[in-house]
Design a protein around this motif. Structure first.
Motif, PDB file in Angstrom:
ATOM      1  N   SER A   1      14.412  -2.170  11.179  1.00  0.00           N
ATOM      2  CA  SER A   1      15.096  -2.521   9.897  1.00  0.00           C
ATOM      3  C   SER A   1      13.604  -2.465   8.684  1.00  0.00           C
ATOM      4  N   THR A   2      14.351  -2.457   7.505  1.00  0.00           N
ATOM      5  CA  THR A   2      13.191  -3.093   6.283  1.00  0.00           C
ATOM      6  C   THR A   2      13.890  -3.825   5.633  1.00  0.00           C
ATOM      7  N   LEU A   3      12.680  -4.427   5.404  1.00  0.00           N
ATOM      8  CA  LEU A   3      13.763  -6.186   4.375  1.00  0.00           C
ATOM      9  C   LEU A   3      13.635  -6.212   2.864  1.00  0.00           C
TER      10      LEU A   3
ATOM     11  N   ALA B   1       0.911  -1.030  -0.295  1.00  0.00           N
ATOM     12  CA  ALA B   1       0.235  -0.030  -0.163  1.00  0.00           C
ATOM     13  C   ALA B   1       1.052   1.280  -0.188  1.00  0.00           C
ATOM     14  N   LEU B   2       1.960   0.764   0.679  1.00  0.00           N
ATOM     15  CA  LEU B   2       2.617   2.285   0.363  1.00  0.00           C
ATOM     16  C   LEU B   2       3.598   2.408  -0.461  1.00  0.00           C
ATOM     17  N   GLN B   3       3.831   1.390  -1.836  1.00  0.00           N
ATOM     18  CA  GLN B   3       4.150   1.019  -2.637  1.00  0.00           C
ATOM     19  C   GLN B   3       3.010   2.220  -3.884  1.00  0.00           C
TER      20      GLN B   3
ATOM     21  N   CYS C   1       5.838 -15.203   3.988  1.00  0.00           N
ATOM     22  CA  CYS C   1       7.072 -15.526   3.915  1.00  0.00           C
ATOM     23  C   CYS C   1       7.611 -13.864   4.136  1.00  0.00           C
ATOM     24  N   GLU C   2       6.938 -13.070   3.998  1.00  0.00           N
ATOM     25  CA  GLU C   2       7.170 -11.469   4.264  1.00  0.00           C
ATOM     26  C   GLU C   2       6.994 -10.898   5.578  1.00  0.00           C
ATOM     27  N   THR C   3       6.085 -12.217   6.411  1.00  0.00           N
ATOM     28  CA  THR C   3       5.985 -11.161   8.216  1.00  0.00           C
ATOM     29  C   THR C   3       7.162 -11.790   8.282  1.00  0.00           C
TER      30      THR C   3
HETATM   31  N1  LIG Z   1      10.375  -3.191   8.204  1.00  0.00           N
HETATM   32  C1  LIG Z   1       9.856  -3.751   7.292  1.00  0.00           C
HETATM   33  O1  LIG Z   1      10.573  -4.771   6.749  1.00  0.00           O
HETATM   34  C2  LIG Z   1       8.495  -4.261   6.478  1.00  0.00           C
HETATM   35  C3  LIG Z   1       8.081  -5.533   6.884  1.00  0.00           C
HETATM   36  C4  LIG Z   1       7.010  -5.924   6.323  1.00  0.00           C
HETATM   37  C5  LIG Z   1       5.370  -4.968   6.485  1.00  0.00           C
HETATM   38  N2  LIG Z   1       6.140  -3.494   7.695  1.00  0.00           N
HETATM   39  C6  LIG Z   1       5.366  -2.774   8.566  1.00  0.00           C
HETATM   40  O2  LIG Z   1       4.541  -3.367   9.712  1.00  0.00           O
HETATM   41  C7  LIG Z   1       3.539  -3.079   9.959  1.00  0.00           C
HETATM   42  C8  LIG Z   1       2.362  -4.112   9.540  1.00  0.00           C
HETATM   43  O3  LIG Z   1       2.315  -4.961   8.491  1.00  0.00           O
HETATM   44  P1  LIG Z   1       1.218  -5.578   7.766  1.00  0.00           P
HETATM   45  O4  LIG Z   1       1.196  -6.300   6.593  1.00  0.00           O
HETATM   46  O5  LIG Z   1       0.788  -6.274   8.877  1.00  0.00           O
HETATM   47  O6  LIG Z   1      -0.127  -4.493   7.760  1.00  0.00           O
HETATM   48  P2  LIG Z   1      -1.882  -4.521   8.519  1.00  0.00           P
HETATM   49  O7  LIG Z   1      -1.716  -5.747   8.789  1.00  0.00           O
HETATM   50  O8  LIG Z   1      -1.990  -3.472   7.641  1.00  0.00           O
HETATM   51  O9  LIG Z   1      -1.744  -3.718  10.111  1.00  0.00           O
HETATM   52  C9  LIG Z   1      -1.340  -2.928  10.636  1.00  0.00           C
HETATM   53  C10 LIG Z   1      -1.793  -2.642  11.839  1.00  0.00           C
HETATM   54  O10 LIG Z   1      -1.053  -1.822  12.435  1.00  0.00           O
HETATM   55  C11 LIG Z   1      -2.200  -1.852  13.415  1.00  0.00           C
HETATM   56  N3  LIG Z   1      -2.489  -0.208  13.786  1.00  0.00           N
HETATM   57  C12 LIG Z   1      -1.466   0.728  14.529  1.00  0.00           C
HETATM   58  N4  LIG Z   1      -1.713   2.437  14.999  1.00  0.00           N
HETATM   59  C13 LIG Z   1      -1.928   2.549  12.716  1.00  0.00           C
HETATM   60  C14 LIG Z   1      -2.473   3.175  12.582  1.00  0.00           C
HETATM   61  N5  LIG Z   1      -2.098   4.373  12.892  1.00  0.00           N
HETATM   62  N6  LIG Z   1      -2.919   3.060  11.262  1.00  0.00           N
HETATM   63  C15 LIG Z   1      -3.277   2.144  10.050  1.00  0.00           C
HETATM   64  N7  LIG Z   1      -2.803   0.659  11.537  1.00  0.00           N
HETATM   65  C16 LIG Z   1      -2.037   1.498  13.145  1.00  0.00           C
HETATM   66  C17 LIG Z   1      -3.246  -1.701  13.034  1.00  0.00           C
HETATM   67  O11 LIG Z   1      -4.323  -2.538  14.413  1.00  0.00           O
HETATM   68  P3  LIG Z   1      -4.879  -1.492  15.155  1.00  0.00           P
HETATM   69  O12 LIG Z   1      -6.691  -1.549  14.409  1.00  0.00           O
HETATM   70  O13 LIG Z   1      -5.200  -2.549  16.345  1.00  0.00           O
HETATM   71  O14 LIG Z   1      -4.580  -0.116  15.336  1.00  0.00           O
HETATM   72  C18 LIG Z   1      -3.613  -2.804  12.342  1.00  0.00           C
HETATM   73  O15 LIG Z   1      -3.010  -4.183  12.570  1.00  0.00           O
HETATM   74  C19 LIG Z   1       3.296  -2.270   8.134  1.00  0.00           C
HETATM   75  O16 LIG Z   1       3.041  -0.756   8.949  1.00  0.00           O
HETATM   76  C20 LIG Z   1       4.413  -2.223   7.006  1.00  0.00           C
HETATM   77  O17 LIG Z   1       4.438  -1.256   6.644  1.00  0.00           O
HETATM   78  C21 LIG Z   1       7.869  -4.120   7.475  1.00  0.00           C
END
Ligand SMILES: NC(=O)c1ccc[n+]([C@@H]2O[C@H](COP(=O)([O-])OP(=O)(O)OC[C@H]3O[C@@H](n4cnc5c(N)ncnc54)[C@H](OP(=O)(O)O)[C@@H]3O)[C@@H](O)[C@H]2O)c1
Length: 322
Positions: A258-260, A44-46, A121-123
């Motif tokens: 980190s970011t993957l 979604a960010l992309q 895989c991603e998670t």
């Molecule tokens: N660094 C990396 O390598 C990497 C890799 C993959 C994902 N990520 C990040 O990890 C996060 C989770 O990814 P996902 O794919 O599992 O996403 P997702 O299923 O959409 O989950 C986002 C979660 O964040 C919570 N949340 C808390 N504050 C929020 C806000 N202000 N806006 C939106 N959601 C909020 C939501 O739950 P509540 O209703 O309980 O608030 C929701 O469960 C994302 O931010 C993603 O960008 C990072």
């Protein structure tokens, strides 16, 4: 092949069907005929124009998939045509075919459907490298994850539990809190109570996995135990905030993250090898399993993104490709 591209950066409607040439696997790569693809928040960010693909990656969204090996590039001995695999992708998962390094693919765990395998895989790569490699979570430690019902959160709760940690999670509704508890976490509805005194009352968290940022940053520091580690994987509430860093010294805290996606192919292959050794046996045994939300047809990727951004989903959203 049929695919979904980002017409111009924007909302979910920016995702539109298109046709593209089938990619050709280069040295060390495989071509996967995709059965299901996973949907993740970074997609979604992309789509919104805030997370560009790294150099050389497909411009099509999609960071993970499951399917069948359709062709192998020069030098690949690990897989053969016809093998069922799930894989981390550099991009391009919202399509009938995608290429990825051969050692970023893993076998489909026993008993899992293609949709479930596409959601791994991603998670799992992200949680493994951040919670265990970077933050060094150990058995017996207290682990807190925010967004407990996200794709990341449901994975983190299960992995941390399976490896002997005491797990805490926050989530934004009673239904989500119940899911966290079902997965084995002690859970708090952050809309009704403050997680800081809750964690402090338990002695503080040894490791916190956070995707929220904003005012969670100083609050997370307060919620950490002495020698605690905060690992940041996103900033859903923004990356800029005023923080008093004095406790960092006094209580010997560590902040990392980190970011993957931008990491090297070798770094991702190392994570894959560790997952295969340490985590795939847990999936094969049914000790852990991905938490599944909804599956949409590939052509309805925009609806899948709308569901994710509405925030009512629990676990992983996937796309059925064939
Ligand atoms: N660094 C990396 O390598 C990497 C890799 C993959 C994902 N990520 C990040 O990890 C996060 C989770 O990814 P996902 O794919 O599992 O996403 P997702 O299923 O959409 O989950 C986002 C979660 O964040 C919570 N949340 C808390 N504050 C929020 C806000 N202000 N806006 C939106 N959601 C909020 C939501 O739950 P509540 O209703 O309980 O608030 C929701 O469960 C994302 O931010 C993603 O960008 C990072």
């Amino acid at each position: 092949m049929q695919a979904i591209e980002i017409a111009t950066p924007g909302g979910p409607e920016a995702l539109v069907p298109t046709t593209r040439p089938v990619p050709v696997p280069g040295p060390g790569h495989i071509l996967i005929a995709i059965d299901h693809a996973g949907v993740n928040r970074p997609d979604a960010l992309q789509r919104a124009g805030a997370y560009d693909p790294p150099p050389g990656a497909s411009d099509l969204p999609g960071l993970e998939a499951a399917g069948t090996v359709a062709a192998i590039g020069p030098g690949v001995s690990r897989w053969a045509v016809g093998d069922a695999v799930c894989a981390l992708l550099p991009g391009g998962g919202y399509a009938e075919y995608a290429v990825t390094p051969a050692d970023h693919a893993l076998p489909i765990p026993k008993g899992l459907s293609m949709a479930q395998a596409a959601a791994l895989c991603e998670t799992f790569f992200t949680v493994w490298t951040n919670v265990f490699d970077r933050a060094g979570l150990k058995a017996g430690e207290r682990f807190l994850v925010h967004g407990g019902t996200s794709g990341i959160g449901t994975t983190a709760i299960q992995l941390a539990r399976a490896r002997g940690a005491r797990v805490f999670a926050t989530a934004g509704s009673e239904e989500k809190v119940a899911t966290c508890r079902d997965l084995g976490a002690e859970a708090l509805n952050y809309r009704e109570a403050d997680f800081v005194p809750w964690m402090q009352g338990e002695g503080g968290a040894d490791v916190i996995l956070d995707m929220v940022g904003g005012d969670y940053l100083p609050r997370n520091l307060k919620a950490l135990a002495e020698d605690g580690r905060l690992v940041q994987i996103a900033f859903l509430q923004g990356p800029k905030v005023a923080v008093n860093f004095a406790p960092l010294m006094v209580r010997r805290l560590t902040i990392t993250g980190s970011t993957l996606r931008p990491q090297s192919d070798l770094a991702k292959a190392r994570i894959a090898a560790r997952l295969r050794a340490e985590v795939w046996p847990l999936l094969d045994a049914g000790t852990i399993a991905p938490v599944m939300d909804q599956t949409f047809p590939l052509a309805e990727a925009a609806a899948a993104h709308a569901r994710m951004e509405a925030g009512d989903h629990i676990g992983k959203i996937t796309l059925k490709v064939r």
